[in-house]
Enzyme design. Structure first.
Site, PDB file in Angstrom:
ATOM      1  N   ARG A  94       0.851  -1.194   0.000  1.00 24.14           N
ATOM      2  CA  ARG A  94       0.000   0.000   0.000  1.00 24.14           C
ATOM      3  C   ARG A  94       0.878   1.233   0.000  1.00 24.14           C
ATOM      4  NH1 ARG A  94      -4.584  -0.425  -1.760  1.00 24.14           N
ATOM      5  NH2 ARG A  94      -5.390   1.388  -0.692  1.00 24.14           N
ATOM      6  N   HIS A 112      13.504  -3.322  -0.414  1.00 23.13           N
ATOM      7  CA  HIS A 112      13.142  -3.312  -1.838  1.00 23.13           C
ATOM      8  C   HIS A 112      14.152  -4.191  -2.574  1.00 23.13           C
ATOM      9  CE1 HIS A 112      11.415  -1.855  -5.558  1.00 23.13           C
ATOM     10  NE2 HIS A 112      12.643  -1.667  -6.010  1.00 23.13           N
TER      11      HIS A 112
HETATM   12  C1  GRF Z   1      10.316  -8.933  -1.193  1.00 23.64           C
HETATM   13  O1  GRF Z   1      11.024  -9.202  -2.373  1.00 23.64           O
HETATM   14  C2  GRF Z   1      10.547  -7.507  -0.743  1.00 23.64           C
HETATM   15  O2  GRF Z   1      11.825  -7.034  -1.060  1.00 23.64           O
HETATM   16  C3  GRF Z   1       9.516  -6.739  -1.530  1.00 23.64           C
HETATM   17  O3  GRF Z   1       8.391  -7.584  -1.558  1.00 23.64           O
HETATM   18  C4  GRF Z   1       8.810  -8.939  -1.432  1.00 23.64           C
HETATM   19  C5  GRF Z   1       8.073  -9.490  -0.262  1.00 23.64           C
HETATM   20  O4  GRF Z   1       8.309 -10.874  -0.073  1.00 23.64           O
HETATM   21  N1  GRF Z   1       9.270  -5.449  -0.926  1.00 23.64           N
HETATM   22  P1  GRF Z   1       7.915 -11.551   1.288  1.00 23.64           P
HETATM   23  O5  GRF Z   1       6.433 -11.296   1.508  1.00 23.64           O
HETATM   24  O6  GRF Z   1       8.744 -10.938   2.368  1.00 23.64           O
HETATM   25  O7  GRF Z   1       8.199 -13.011   1.105  1.00 23.64           O
END
Ligand code: GRF
Length: 217
Positions: A94, A112
Site C-alpha cells: 500500500r 526493496h
Molecule cells: C520482497 O522481495 C521484498 O523485497 C519486496 O516484496 C517482497 C516481499 O516478499 N518489498 P515476502 O512477503 O517478504 O516473502
C-alpha cells in the site's frame, strides 16, 4: 542492554522477510522485539504464520475503509495501542500518505529487491534483467513519501548470471534479503544507523571490503 525497540511488521503477502525478522528477534540480545504484525490483506499467508507463532497479529483490510486516510487512522491506532516504536515494511503493498510517513519519519524502514536508486516500483527484477545489469541486489532504507526512496541503511549485492530470468534472479535476491533485513533492523534498533540529512551514518564496525566482480575476474 537498553530496552528492546517495540517493532511492528507490516505485510501484504507471503511474509518471508517477516519470518526472517521474527526469527532474528528471537535471538537473545537482539535489540528489537516483534510486538505486532499487521496485514492489509485478510488472506495473506504471512498473517496465518504469525498467528500460528502466537505473535500479536491484526488484519486491517484496506477495502473496508472509504479512504487511504481512514485506513491509516486504523493502522495508527493499532500501532499506538501496541506502543510501537519502529515499523518495518515487508512486502507491504500500500502506498502511504505523506502525513502517515511523516509521523514515522526515521522510524519506518522498508526492503526493496533492487540496488536503489535503480529499478524502483513494481516488476523490479524484470527491470534489472531488461537493463542487462551484471550485479543486482536489495536495499533496506528509511521510508519517505516518495516510493522506494529514502536514506539507505544497508544493501546486499549478488551477480546476475547468464540465463537468469526475473524468477531465478528474484529467488537469489530473496536469500540475501533474509540476511540483510535483520541486520539492518538490528542497526536501527540499536541506534547504530542514524540519519544525517538524507544519508545514513553507521556507527558499528564495518569489516567487509571485498569487491564483487561480475563476471568474475
Ligand atoms: C520482497 O522481495 C521484498 O523485497 C519486496 O516484496 C517482497 C516481499 O516478499 N518489498 P515476502 O512477503 O517478504 O516473502
Amino acid at each position: 542492554m537498553s530496552k528492546k525497540q517495540r517493532t511492528a511488521i507490516l505485510i501484504s503477502g507471503r511474509g518471508s522477510n517477516m519470518r526472517s525478522l521474527v526469527e532474528a528477534a528471537r535471538v537473545p540480545g537482539y535489540p528489537a522485539e516483534i510486538a505486532l504484525v499487521v496485514s492489509n490483506r485478510p488472506h495473506a499467508a504471512g498473517i496465518a504464520w504469525a498467528v500460528e507463532q502466537g505473535l500479536p497479529a491484526v488484519i486491517i483490510d484496506h477495502k473496508e475503509y472509504a479512504s487511504r486516510a481512514d485506513f491509516e487512522r486504523a493502522l495508527q491506532s493499532a500501532l499506538d495501542s501496541h506502543q510501537i516504536e519502529l515499523v518495518a515494511l515487508a512486502g507491504f503493498m500500500r502506498l502511504m500518505t505523506p502525513e502517515f510517513v511523516g509521523c514515522w519519519h526515521d522510524r519506518m524502514i522498508n526492503i526493496h529487491p533492487s540496488l536503489l536508486p535503480s529499478f524502483k516500483g513494481l516488476h523490479t527484477h524484470e527491470q534489472a534483467i531488461a537493463a542487462g545489469v551484471k550485479i543486482a541486489g536489495c536495499t533496506v532504507h528509511f521510508v519517505r513519501a516518495e516510493m522506494d526512496a529514502g536514506p539507505i541503511i544497508a544493501q546486499a549485492a549478488i551477480p546476475v548470471l547468464e540465463g537468469d530470468t526475473a524468477e531465478t534472479l528474484a529467488a537469489r535476491i530473496l536469500e540475501v534479503e533474509h540476511r540483510v533485513y535483520p541486520a539492518a533492523l538490528r542497526l536501527v534498533a540499536a541506534g547504530q544507523a542514524r540519519c544525517e540529512g538524507e544519508k545514513v551514518v553507521i556507527s558499528s564496525e564495518i569489516n567487509e571490503t571485498n569487491p564483487l566482480y561480475s563476471p568474475a575476474v
